[in-house]
Design a protein around this motif. Structure first.
Motif, short mmCIF file in Angstrom:
data_model
loop_
_atom_site.label_atom_id
_atom_site.label_comp_id
_atom_site.label_asym_id
_atom_site.label_seq_id
_atom_site.Cartn_x
_atom_site.Cartn_y
_atom_site.Cartn_z
N PRO A 67 0.80 -1.23 0.00
CA PRO A 67 0.00 0.00 0.00
C PRO A 67 0.83 1.28 0.00
CG PRO A 67 -0.01 -0.98 2.19
CD PRO A 67 0.74 -1.94 1.29
N THR A 68 1.62 1.47 -1.07
CA THR A 68 2.37 2.71 -1.21
C THR A 68 1.39 3.83 -1.59
OG1 THR A 68 2.78 2.32 -3.55
CG2 THR A 68 4.43 1.48 -2.00
N LYS A 69 1.83 5.04 -1.44
CA LYS A 69 0.99 6.20 -1.78
C LYS A 69 0.59 6.13 -3.26
CE LYS A 69 0.91 11.23 -1.65
NZ LYS A 69 1.70 12.46 -1.53
N LYS A 70 1.55 5.80 -4.11
CA LYS A 70 1.30 5.74 -5.56
C LYS A 70 0.28 4.64 -5.89
CE LYS A 70 3.73 5.52 -9.97
NZ LYS A 70 4.99 5.27 -10.65
N HIS A 71 0.42 3.48 -5.25
CA HIS A 71 -0.50 2.38 -5.51
C HIS A 71 -1.93 2.75 -5.09
CE1 HIS A 71 -1.64 -2.12 -4.67
NE2 HIS A 71 -2.18 -1.67 -5.78
N ILE A 72 -2.06 3.34 -3.92
CA ILE A 72 -3.39 3.73 -3.42
C ILE A 72 -4.02 4.77 -4.35
CG2 ILE A 72 -4.59 4.90 -1.53
CD1 ILE A 72 -2.51 3.49 0.36
N GLU A 73 -3.20 5.74 -4.80
CA GLU A 73 -3.71 6.79 -5.70
C GLU A 73 -4.21 6.20 -7.02
OE1 GLU A 73 -0.48 9.53 -6.05
OE2 GLU A 73 -0.97 10.58 -4.17
N ILE A 74 -3.46 5.23 -7.56
CA ILE A 74 -3.86 4.59 -8.83
C ILE A 74 -5.18 3.85 -8.66
CG2 ILE A 74 -3.25 2.76 -10.49
CD1 ILE A 74 -0.27 3.58 -9.96
N CYS A 75 -5.30 3.09 -7.57
CA CYS A 75 -6.53 2.34 -7.31
C CYS A 75 -7.74 3.26 -7.16
CB CYS A 75 -6.38 1.48 -6.06
SG CYS A 75 -5.26 0.09 -6.27
N ARG A 76 -7.54 4.39 -6.50
CA ARG A 76 -8.64 5.33 -6.31
C ARG A 76 -9.01 6.03 -7.61
NH1 ARG A 76 -6.71 7.84 -0.44
NH2 ARG A 76 -7.50 6.12 0.82
N ARG A 77 -8.00 6.23 -8.47
CA ARG A 77 -8.25 6.96 -9.72
C ARG A 77 -8.88 6.07 -10.79
NH1 ARG A 77 -4.42 7.82 -13.60
NH2 ARG A 77 -2.77 7.41 -12.09
N ILE A 78 -8.34 4.85 -10.98
CA ILE A 78 -8.85 4.01 -12.09
C ILE A 78 -9.59 2.76 -11.62
CG2 ILE A 78 -7.07 4.85 -13.66
CD1 ILE A 78 -5.62 2.19 -13.37
N GLY A 79 -9.63 2.54 -10.30
CA GLY A 79 -10.35 1.39 -9.78
C GLY A 79 -9.44 0.20 -9.51
N ALA A 80 -10.02 -0.84 -8.94
CA ALA A 80 -9.27 -2.04 -8.56
C ALA A 80 -8.76 -2.78 -9.78
CB ALA A 80 -10.17 -2.96 -7.73
N SER A 81 -7.59 -3.36 -9.65
CA SER A 81 -7.05 -4.21 -10.72
C SER A 81 -7.68 -5.59 -10.60
CB SER A 81 -5.53 -4.31 -10.60
OG SER A 81 -5.17 -5.30 -9.66
N PRO A 82 -7.52 -6.45 -11.62
CA PRO A 82 -8.09 -7.80 -11.56
C PRO A 82 -7.49 -8.68 -10.45
CG PRO A 82 -7.69 -7.18 -13.83
CD PRO A 82 -7.04 -6.13 -12.98
N ILE A 83 -6.36 -8.26 -9.86
CA ILE A 83 -5.77 -9.07 -8.78
C ILE A 83 -5.86 -8.35 -7.43
CG2 ILE A 83 -4.24 -10.38 -10.29
CD1 ILE A 83 -1.93 -8.52 -9.12
N GLN A 84 -6.74 -7.36 -7.36
CA GLN A 84 -6.91 -6.61 -6.11
C GLN A 84 -7.57 -7.46 -5.03
OE1 GLN A 84 -5.88 -3.47 -7.19
NE2 GLN A 84 -5.35 -3.01 -5.08
N ARG A 85 -7.13 -7.31 -3.80
CA ARG A 85 -7.80 -7.93 -2.65
C ARG A 85 -8.95 -7.00 -2.26
NH1 ARG A 85 -2.47 -9.41 1.04
NH2 ARG A 85 -1.40 -10.72 -0.51
N LEU A 86 -10.13 -7.35 -2.64
CA LEU A 86 -11.28 -6.46 -2.47
C LEU A 86 -11.71 -6.30 -1.03
CD1 LEU A 86 -13.35 -7.51 -5.60
CD2 LEU A 86 -11.73 -5.61 -5.38
N SER A 87 -11.26 -7.21 -0.17
CA SER A 87 -11.59 -7.11 1.27
C SER A 87 -10.66 -6.14 1.99
CB SER A 87 -11.53 -8.50 1.92
OG SER A 87 -10.24 -9.06 1.76
N PHE A 88 -9.61 -5.66 1.30
CA PHE A 88 -8.67 -4.72 1.90
C PHE A 88 -9.10 -3.30 1.58
CE2 PHE A 88 -6.43 -8.44 2.64
CZ PHE A 88 -5.15 -8.27 3.10
#
Length: 196
Positions: free
Chosen positions: A173-194
Motif C-alpha cells: 500500500p504505497t501512496k502511488k498504488h493507493i492513488e492509482i486504485c482510487r483513480r482508475i479502480g481495482a485491478s483484476p488481482i486486487q484484494r477487495l476485502s482490503f
C-alpha cells in the motif's frame, strides 16, 4: 539414531492490497552454508535470489500460493496459514528423494513458524515464534523462497497490468498504488476485502 529435522515456515505478502500470499517450508541439510541466510526483508534482491538458488539446489523445500480471491474469502491470516500448509505438503512430495540423497533413514520432523500462529498440519509438532525469520536458518530460508516467488509473480502481473506499477511496489500500500486504485479502480488481482 533418529535425526530431528527442523522445518521452517514463513510467508510473504500479508500486507499488500493486491496479489497472492506465498509461503515457504524448508528443511536444510546439515552442511548448508547458513551465512548466506537472513530475514528476506534484510537482504538485497540480488542476495535473496542468490541464496534462493542454493536453497532450491540443496534443501528440501516447498511453496504454497493462495491467490487474492481466496484471501478475500478466507481472510489474510487464514490464507497465510493455509499457504504454509500447502508449502509443507509440496515439500513432503520431495522429501523421500531428498532424505535418501542425504542418507537420512530414521527421522522426526518438527516445525517452527514465524509469527504468533501455527499452520494446521496433521501429525506435525509445530511451534511459532515472533521474529523467527531472523533467528532460525530454516525459517530464514522459507522467508527467502516465499519472497522471491511472490516478487516474481508480481513482476509478471506488472506485465499484464502495467498501469498499476506492480513491479515497483509488489502490491504493497504505497501512496502511488493507493492513488492509482482510487483513480482508475481495482485491478483484476486486487484484494477487495482490503481497504485503500
Amino acid at each position: 539414531m533418529q535425526t530431528i529435522l527442523l522445518c521452517g515456515f514463513d510467508e510473504a505478502g500479508r500486507g499488500p492490497l493486491a496479489g497472492p500470499v506465498t509461503a515457504g517450508a524448508v528443511i536444510l541439510p546439515a552442511d548448508f552454508p547458513v551465512e548466506i541466510l537472513n530475514d528476506s526483508k534484510k537482504l538485497s534482491e540480488k542476495k535473496r535470489e542468490s541464496a534462493e538458488k542454493v536453497i532450491l539446489e540443496s534443501a528440501c523445500w516447498g511453496l504454497g500460493i493462495v491467490d487474492h480471491t481466496q484471501i478475500d474469502r478466507m481472510n489474510i491470516l487464514r490464507a497465510s496459514l493455509y499457504a504454509m500448509r500447502l508449502a509443507y505438503e509440496d515439500m513432503l512430495l520431495k522429501f523421500p528423494g531428498w532424505a535418501k540423497k542425504n542418507n537420512i533413514t530414521e527421522y522426526r520432523i518438527t516445525g517452527i513458524a514465524d509469527g504468533t500462529f501455527i499452520p494446521d498440519i496433521k501429525d506435525l509438532e509445530c511451534r511459532c515464534e515472533p521474529k523467527a525469520d531472523g533467528k532460525y536458518p530454516a525459517v530464514m530460508a522459507a522467508s527467502i523462497i516465499a519472497k522471491v516467488e511472490r516478487d516474481s509473480i508480481m513482476k509478471k502481473m506488472d506485465e499484464l497490468y502495467p498501469e498499476y506499477g506492480y513491479a515497483a511496489h509488489k502490491g504493497y500500500p504505497t501512496k502511488k498504488h493507493i492513488e492509482i486504485c482510487r483513480r482508475i479502480g481495482a485491478s483484476p488481482i486486487q484484494r477487495l476485502s482490503f481497504k485503500y
